[in-house]
Design a protein around this motif. Sequence first.
Motif, PDB file in Angstrom:
ATOM      1  N   VAL A 194       0.852  -1.204   0.000  1.00 35.47           N
ATOM      2  CA  VAL A 194       0.000   0.000   0.000  1.00 35.47           C
ATOM      3  C   VAL A 194       0.878   1.241   0.000  1.00 35.47           C
ATOM      4  CG1 VAL A 194      -1.652   1.337   1.348  1.00 35.47           C
ATOM      5  CG2 VAL A 194      -1.963  -1.110   1.105  1.00 35.47           C
ATOM      6  N   LYS A 208       2.655   1.666  -3.490  1.00 36.07           N
ATOM      7  CA  LYS A 208       1.720   2.101  -4.534  1.00 36.07           C
ATOM      8  C   LYS A 208       1.229   3.524  -4.293  1.00 36.07           C
ATOM      9  CE  LYS A 208       1.983  -1.631  -6.859  1.00 36.07           C
ATOM     10  NZ  LYS A 208       2.751  -1.635  -8.090  1.00 36.07           N
ATOM     11  N   SER A 209       1.080   3.917  -3.041  1.00 35.59           N
ATOM     12  CA  SER A 209       0.676   5.297  -2.738  1.00 35.59           C
ATOM     13  C   SER A 209       1.779   6.268  -3.122  1.00 35.59           C
ATOM     14  CB  SER A 209       0.353   5.447  -1.254  1.00 35.59           C
ATOM     15  OG  SER A 209      -0.748   4.670  -0.909  1.00 35.59           O
ATOM     16  N   ASN A 210       3.027   5.905  -2.860  1.00 34.92           N
ATOM     17  CA  ASN A 210       4.147   6.768  -3.249  1.00 34.92           C
ATOM     18  C   ASN A 210       4.281   6.890  -4.761  1.00 34.92           C
ATOM     19  OD1 ASN A 210       4.914   7.502  -0.696  1.00 34.92           O
ATOM     20  ND2 ASN A 210       6.460   5.891  -0.510  1.00 34.92           N
ATOM     21  N   LEU A 248       1.784   7.045  -6.616  1.00 35.82           N
ATOM     22  CA  LEU A 248       0.513   7.691  -6.986  1.00 35.82           C
ATOM     23  C   LEU A 248      -0.374   6.757  -7.800  1.00 35.82           C
ATOM     24  CD1 LEU A 248       1.796  11.279  -7.814  1.00 35.82           C
ATOM     25  CD2 LEU A 248       0.797  10.462  -5.685  1.00 35.82           C
ATOM     26  N   ASN A 249      -0.298   5.483  -7.536  1.00 35.03           N
ATOM     27  CA  ASN A 249      -1.136   4.483  -8.189  1.00 35.03           C
ATOM     28  C   ASN A 249      -2.343   4.235  -7.280  1.00 35.03           C
ATOM     29  OD1 ASN A 249      -2.266   2.319  -9.492  1.00 35.03           O
ATOM     30  ND2 ASN A 249      -0.319   1.264  -9.831  1.00 35.03           N
ATOM     31  N   GLU A 250      -3.358   5.072  -7.449  1.00 28.57           N
ATOM     32  CA  GLU A 250      -4.528   5.028  -6.575  1.00 28.57           C
ATOM     33  C   GLU A 250      -5.300   3.724  -6.689  1.00 28.57           C
ATOM     34  OE1 GLU A 250      -6.844   8.415  -7.589  1.00 28.57           O
ATOM     35  OE2 GLU A 250      -5.258   9.823  -7.097  1.00 28.57           O
ATOM     36  N   ASN A 251      -5.434   3.221  -7.876  1.00 31.72           N
ATOM     37  CA  ASN A 251      -6.224   2.002  -8.078  1.00 31.72           C
ATOM     38  C   ASN A 251      -5.605   0.814  -7.339  1.00 31.72           C
ATOM     39  OD1 ASN A 251      -7.998   3.417  -9.699  1.00 31.72           O
ATOM     40  ND2 ASN A 251      -6.931   2.871 -11.592  1.00 31.72           N
ATOM     41  N   SER A 269      -3.488   0.948  -4.841  1.00 32.89           N
ATOM     42  CA  SER A 269      -3.553   1.226  -3.394  1.00 32.89           C
ATOM     43  C   SER A 269      -4.919   0.859  -2.840  1.00 32.89           C
ATOM     44  CB  SER A 269      -3.279   2.701  -3.117  1.00 32.89           C
ATOM     45  OG  SER A 269      -1.979   3.051  -3.478  1.00 32.89           O
ATOM     46  N   LEU A 270      -5.963   1.226  -3.571  1.00 30.41           N
ATOM     47  CA  LEU A 270      -7.323   0.918  -3.118  1.00 30.41           C
ATOM     48  C   LEU A 270      -7.560  -0.584  -3.072  1.00 30.41           C
ATOM     49  CD1 LEU A 270     -10.097   1.944  -2.249  1.00 30.41           C
ATOM     50  CD2 LEU A 270     -10.734   1.977  -4.667  1.00 30.41           C
TER      51      LEU A 270
END
Length: 175
Positions: free
Chosen positions: A143, A146-148, A150-153, A155-156
């Motif tokens: 998480v 992926k947040s770093n 900027l991969n929002e999908n 991360s979610l």
Amino acid sequence: LEGVIIGSVAGVVVGVAMGRVREINWFLTPYIRALYALPLIALVPIVILWVGFQPAARLVIVIISVFLPVAVTTADGTRAISKDYLDVGKMFGARTHNVWFGIALPSALPFITAGIELGLARGITNAIAVEVLASVNGMGMSVFTKSNELNENASLVYVLCLAIFAIGLRAAMKR
């Protein structure tokens, strides 16, 4: 799950001892209650220093996270035994081990399960924190990565998987 099992067993043993032996209760209660009140995220750097940047750090934190609420609730449960149960046990000649495992432990089972439920929630939360802080591979680190990026999908999806895992553990615990 390994940390939950180790922490639960150790918490039950220490909790029953705290609830039944006055000297053990007197000695351990201040330390265990102080650690229980402490946000365990504060212990992560110390555990990393002791264990290193490896999955064992996550295991140690999960064990501590589960041990503390189980020990506290088990001790409270074994102290909350009705005096009538203990008197009946004495009348029928119950020995110490009979009182501990035949009266105290069964009477404390609701408290123990409540402690394990609390420990599960704390264990998952702290395991994720250790993964991020110690760079240990796992869902928490995924998480964070992926947040770093900027991969929002992604991360979610990881967050939803963690939520489903936590809900599944809670449902298994209830069952």
